[in-house]
Enzyme design. Structure first.
Site, short mmCIF file in Angstrom:
data_model
loop_
_atom_site.label_atom_id
_atom_site.label_comp_id
_atom_site.label_asym_id
_atom_site.label_seq_id
_atom_site.Cartn_x
_atom_site.Cartn_y
_atom_site.Cartn_z
N SER A 211 0.85 -1.19 0.00
CA SER A 211 0.00 0.00 0.00
C SER A 211 0.88 1.23 0.00
O SER A 211 1.65 1.45 0.94
CB SER A 211 -0.89 0.00 1.23
N HIS B 202 -1.14 -1.33 -4.37
CA HIS B 202 -2.40 -0.99 -3.72
C HIS B 202 -2.49 0.53 -3.50
O HIS B 202 -1.62 1.12 -2.85
CB HIS B 202 -2.47 -1.73 -2.38
N ASP C 258 -4.78 3.54 -2.03
CA ASP C 258 -5.89 3.86 -1.12
C ASP C 258 -6.45 5.24 -1.43
O ASP C 258 -5.74 6.24 -1.28
CB ASP C 258 -5.39 3.81 0.33
N MET D 69 -9.20 7.98 -0.42
CA MET D 69 -10.11 8.38 0.69
C MET D 69 -10.63 9.78 0.43
O MET D 69 -9.88 10.66 0.01
CB MET D 69 -9.33 8.36 2.01
N HIS E 84 -8.29 0.85 -4.13
CA HIS E 84 -9.21 0.62 -3.00
C HIS E 84 -9.92 1.94 -2.71
O HIS E 84 -9.32 2.86 -2.16
CB HIS E 84 -8.38 0.13 -1.80
N MET F 28 -12.31 4.27 -0.68
CA MET F 28 -12.96 4.47 0.63
C MET F 28 -13.68 5.81 0.52
O MET F 28 -13.21 6.84 1.03
CB MET F 28 -11.91 4.48 1.74
N MET G 26 -11.36 -6.10 5.46
CA MET G 26 -10.53 -5.16 6.22
C MET G 26 -10.16 -5.79 7.57
O MET G 26 -11.03 -6.27 8.30
CB MET G 26 -11.28 -3.85 6.50
N ASP H 35 -6.52 -6.59 4.21
CA ASP H 35 -5.88 -5.27 4.24
C ASP H 35 -5.85 -4.72 5.66
O ASP H 35 -6.91 -4.48 6.26
CB ASP H 35 -6.67 -4.35 3.30
#
Ligand code: DX5
Ligand code: ZN
Length: 213
Positions: free
Chosen positions: A6, A31, A33, A35, A64, A66, A135, A173
């Site tokens: 990540s 990966h 992330d 957000m 990913h 979020m 998660m 994760d």
């Protein structure tokens, strides 16, 4: 075991160099992330930053989300041609429709479950998924402690997957390291995300290989 470092824990001042180091170090996926400051109490990166990441990468991207507005972000990141886009079941009113949309864009769809969400919540979606991400921390930050109830949950999910779609992968994760990797493997995990463990190690290649069991 496939390993997806990540980049949340990477040095963002030297991002292209960091991406090259994990790719040369033998990672399987990268990966990313994303957000939005609404679904989770943190904000990260958009296409302006992920675009140069995609250019520096020699391994496929695993995005990913979020976020609250999943469709908007899927459309935003689709031109970068990631291998996977995963979204949270908790943030989507029409998950079945979104899965079809992601697939229609030539991207493998995945769904993420927060620590409290049971595998049964996606029983009738599994046939349409390439991966389910469980998660093992609350989403929003790197470097948190592994929530061990995810082991039992993985075993339960594995049963559902065997029944409905044996090709679907299980990804974990949060808080993954060389101490819990064997337990994860035994439970049926196929892909792990690791942020602070990989980027906190002086030798990225060694850290990645220690998880590729
Ligand atoms: C948390 C992110 C994770 C995070 C993992 O919301 O989804 O990908 O970067 O970091 P570690 O491996 O440090 O727990
Ligand atoms: Zn993540």
């Amino acid at each position: 075991m496939l390993v997806a470092p990540s980049i949340l824990s990477a040095d963002f001042g030297n991002l292209a160099k960091e991406i090259k180091a994990i790719c040369d170090g033998g990672c399987d996926l990268i990966h990313v992330d994303v957000m939005d400051g609404h679904f989770v109490p943190n904000m990260t990166i958009g296409p302006v930053v992920v675009n140069p990441v995609a250019k520096a990468a020699t391994k496929p991207l695993d995005i990913h989300l979020m976020v609250e507005n999943n469709t908007f972000f899927v459309e935003l990141f689709a031109p970068l041609k990631p291998e996977y886009i995963s979204f949270h079941i908790e943030s989507e009113k029409h998950p079945h429709r979104l899965i079809q949309k992601i697939r229609s864009l030539g991207i493998k769809p995945a769904i993420v479950l927060n620590p409290h969400t049971p595998p049964s919540s996606i029983e009738y979606l599994i046939e349409d998924l390439d991966m389910v991400l469980l998660m093992s921390v609350n989403p929003g930050f790197g470097g948190q402690k592994f929530i061990s109830s995810v082991i039992e949950k993985t075993k339960e999910l594995k049963k559902l997957i065997n029944k409905r779609n044996p090709n679907c992968l299980i990804q974990i994760d949060g808080g993954v390291n060389d101490k819990n990797i064997h337990e994860l493997k035994d439970a049926g995990v196929d892909v792990v995300v690791a942020g602070s463990y990989v980027f906190g190690n002086d030798d990225y290649s060694k850290a990645i290989k220690s998880l590729q069991i």
